[in-house]
Write an enzyme that holds these catalytic residues in place. Structure first.
Site, PDB file in Angstrom:
ATOM      1  N   HIS A 205       0.879  -1.230  -0.080  1.00  0.00           N
ATOM      2  CA  HIS A 205      -0.106  -0.245   0.067  1.00  0.00           C
ATOM      3  C   HIS A 205       0.858   1.420   0.043  1.00  0.00           C
ATOM      4  CE1 HIS A 205       0.921   0.003   4.461  1.00  0.00           C
ATOM      5  NE2 HIS A 205       0.521   1.398   4.130  1.00  0.00           N
TER       6      HIS A 205
HETATM    7  C1  UD1 Z   1      -1.850   5.971   5.261  1.00  0.00           C
HETATM    8  C2  UD1 Z   1      -0.444   6.254   5.840  1.00  0.00           C
HETATM    9  C3  UD1 Z   1       0.401   5.445   6.012  1.00  0.00           C
HETATM   10  C4  UD1 Z   1      -0.305   3.895   6.631  1.00  0.00           C
HETATM   11  C5  UD1 Z   1      -1.493   3.694   6.091  1.00  0.00           C
HETATM   12  C6  UD1 Z   1      -2.251   2.423   6.668  1.00  0.00           C
HETATM   13  C7  UD1 Z   1      -0.161   8.975   5.429  1.00  0.00           C
HETATM   14  C8  UD1 Z   1       0.754   9.517   4.767  1.00  0.00           C
HETATM   15  N1  UD1 Z   1       0.031   7.538   5.181  1.00  0.00           N
HETATM   16  O1  UD1 Z   1      -1.441   5.243   4.029  1.00  0.00           O
HETATM   17  O2  UD1 Z   1       1.507   5.711   6.755  1.00  0.00           O
HETATM   18  O3  UD1 Z   1       0.717   3.001   6.682  1.00  0.00           O
HETATM   19  O4  UD1 Z   1      -2.449   4.736   5.995  1.00  0.00           O
HETATM   20  O5  UD1 Z   1      -3.070   2.073   5.939  1.00  0.00           O
HETATM   21  O6  UD1 Z   1      -0.626   9.059   6.403  1.00  0.00           O
HETATM   22  N2  UD1 Z   1      -8.656   5.222   0.775  1.00  0.00           N
HETATM   23  C9  UD1 Z   1      -9.980   4.756   0.670  1.00  0.00           C
HETATM   24  N3  UD1 Z   1     -10.658   4.496   1.771  1.00  0.00           N
HETATM   25  C10 UD1 Z   1     -10.137   4.454   3.049  1.00  0.00           C
HETATM   26  C11 UD1 Z   1      -8.786   5.074   3.186  1.00  0.00           C
HETATM   27  C12 UD1 Z   1      -7.984   5.418   1.999  1.00  0.00           C
HETATM   28  O7  UD1 Z   1     -10.417   4.256  -0.482  1.00  0.00           O
HETATM   29  O8  UD1 Z   1     -10.827   4.308   3.869  1.00  0.00           O
HETATM   30  C13 UD1 Z   1      -7.968   5.480  -0.419  1.00  0.00           C
HETATM   31  C14 UD1 Z   1      -8.121   6.727  -1.054  1.00  0.00           C
HETATM   32  O9  UD1 Z   1      -8.076   6.395  -2.545  1.00  0.00           O
HETATM   33  C15 UD1 Z   1      -7.071   7.494  -0.763  1.00  0.00           C
HETATM   34  C16 UD1 Z   1      -5.783   6.650  -0.541  1.00  0.00           C
HETATM   35  O10 UD1 Z   1      -6.618   5.474  -0.275  1.00  0.00           O
HETATM   36  O11 UD1 Z   1      -6.794   8.608  -1.523  1.00  0.00           O
HETATM   37  C17 UD1 Z   1      -4.767   6.817   0.198  1.00  0.00           C
HETATM   38  O12 UD1 Z   1      -5.077   7.000   1.470  1.00  0.00           O
HETATM   39  P1  UD1 Z   1      -4.374   7.799   2.876  1.00  0.00           P
HETATM   40  O13 UD1 Z   1      -4.961   7.902   4.021  1.00  0.00           O
HETATM   41  O14 UD1 Z   1      -4.127   9.101   2.023  1.00  0.00           O
HETATM   42  O15 UD1 Z   1      -3.025   7.138   2.656  1.00  0.00           O
HETATM   43  P2  UD1 Z   1      -2.652   5.535   2.717  1.00  0.00           P
HETATM   44  O16 UD1 Z   1      -2.301   5.074   1.701  1.00  0.00           O
HETATM   45  O17 UD1 Z   1      -3.866   4.648   3.545  1.00  0.00           O
END
Ligand code: UD1
Length: 362
Positions: A205
């Site tokens: 991820h």
């Molecule tokens: C975040 C953390 C990472 C952690 C991870 C655990 C940051 C910079 N990164 O990364 O350190 O290891 O969480 O999972 O804070 N999305 C969904 N649904 C959700 C959550 C996310 O669809 O419930 C998708 C969205 O498209 C979003 C993308 O995932 O744009 C990224 O989500 P984001 O929370 O920004 O970062 P993670 O990759 O989850």
């Protein structure tokens, strides 16, 4: 004493589960605030139900967005929340954008910040998590540090003294706390038709792996090649799912791997416990593999958890090299590292809560 705890992403719900329980035991008033960084049912609410975490008093519903937008919105909303709640401490976990936002707002409002999982460094400033960790450590008043290596990292940055406490790792507390519940309640293996010790569980991820399509392709190729000789279970993070779908790689992946929705904590605990090898780019899963004494292959060129490299439980593989992934899984299969108690005795949460209450009493 009132502690305002900020969580937002999956690994923070997991860590907060044991610390929140310890706050209840100690009679500490904890106000749990969810930034809403993770919002899908299986990335958020499912963990609160399964781990018995109290419903957050406030959910800021910030959701996804670019780093500036996401962090900025969190800061704006958290400022109001902290001013309303008047906490004595702000507690943040790990290295996500929710951690950074909470730490910055606390520091600017002169509310002392306590950081759980302080001092970790990958020394790669291109990782958003590294930037978040460094800034959070430098603005926090009280640092709970999981390992000796992390203590050294802080000392090198001039962060020393009696507010820097070696606490052990709260994720170890969680793994111990839920081990028997996972054994009793998880039906993952029978549901998916997997046999203990005969499959690989993989997670991907990290932004640097999912957002660069060449890298993602070599990870897909590597995992598909591994899956030619044994089942590979891949619980898919939404970020990765979106990237695979947009690039047209998802079908090929699903044809060769056992792809599922993100798993709950108990199912993931079982998935790791019964896997032959764990392949991941997650920080937390590298340790969870060790807690279950499973060998791990990490799809990164750096790691914060260097003890697991030194003890032979973990190996790093450049995610840009699909063939190396196969070779590393072959080498890890059936292997074991040497024992270490570097992550403490499983009572980090107790130490964290006791330290906060003792400081309050001074
Ligand atoms: C975040 C953390 C990472 C952690 C991870 C655990 C940051 C910079 N990164 O990364 O350190 O290891 O969480 O999972 O804070 N999305 C969904 N649904 C959700 C959550 C996310 O669809 O419930 C998708 C969205 O498209 C979003 C993308 O995932 O744009 C990224 O989500 P984001 O929370 O920004 O970062 P993670 O990759 O989850």
């Amino acid at each position: 004493m009132k502690v305002l705890t900020i969580v937002g992403a999956r690994p923070q719900f997991i860590k907060a589960s044991v610390v929140s329980k310890a706050f209840v035991v100690a009679g500490v008033d904890e106000c749990l605030v969810h930034t809403g960084q993770h919002y899908d049912e299986n990335m958020s609410a499912a963990f609160f139900d399964e781990l018995g975490i109290p419903t957050p008093k406030v959910n800021l519903h910030i959701g996804s967005g670019g780093h500036g937008l996401q962090t900025g919105r969190m800061m704006e909303a958290l400022e109001g929340c902290i001013l309303d709640e008047h906490p004595d401490w702000i507690l943040v976990y790990g290295d996500t954008n929710s951690t950074l936002a909470g730490a910055l707002v606390g520091a600017k409002l002169h509310v002392p910040v306590a950081h759980v999982e302080a001092g970790l460094r990958s020394f790669d400033r291109k990782m958003p998590e590294e930037v978040n960790r460094v800034v959070t450590d430098h603005v926090s008043r009280l640092l709970f540090v999981p390992t000796a290596a992390a203590m050294d990292n802080l000392a090198r940055e001039g962060i020393t003294g009696d507010m820097v406490l070696r606490s052990g790792d709260v994720m170890f507390d969680v793994a111990l706390h839920y081990a028997s519940k996972a054994d009793r309640e998880s039906k993952l293996l029978s549901r998916l038709g997997l046999s203990s010790g005969e499959y690989v569980v993989a997670t991907v991820h990290r932004a640097e792996n999912t957002d660069n399509l060449d890298t993602l392709r070599s990870i897909v190729d590597g995992l598909l090649a591994v899956a030619e000789s044994r089942p590979v279970l891949l619980p898919l993070h939404p970020r990765t799912a979106a990237s695979l779908s947009a690039s047209g790689m998802r079908e090929r992946m699903e044809a060769g791997l056992l792809v599922t929705e993100p798993l709950g904590y108990l199912d993931m605990l079982q998935a790791v416990k019964h896997a032959a090898v764990v392949v991941t780019d997650s920080g937390g899963l590298q340790k969870e593999a060790f807690f279950q004494r499973r060998p791990c292959v990490t799809l990164r060129t750096t790691t914060e958890w260097i003890e697991l490299l030194e003890t032979g439980w973990n190996r790093l593989v450049p995610p840009t090299d699909g063939e190396s992934i196969v070779k590393a899984v072959d080498a890890a299969w059936g292997s074991a590292g040497t024992e270490t108690d570097v992550y403490g005795d499983g009572r980090a949460a107790e130490l964290i809560v006791r330290s906060l209450t003792e400081l309050d009493a001074r």
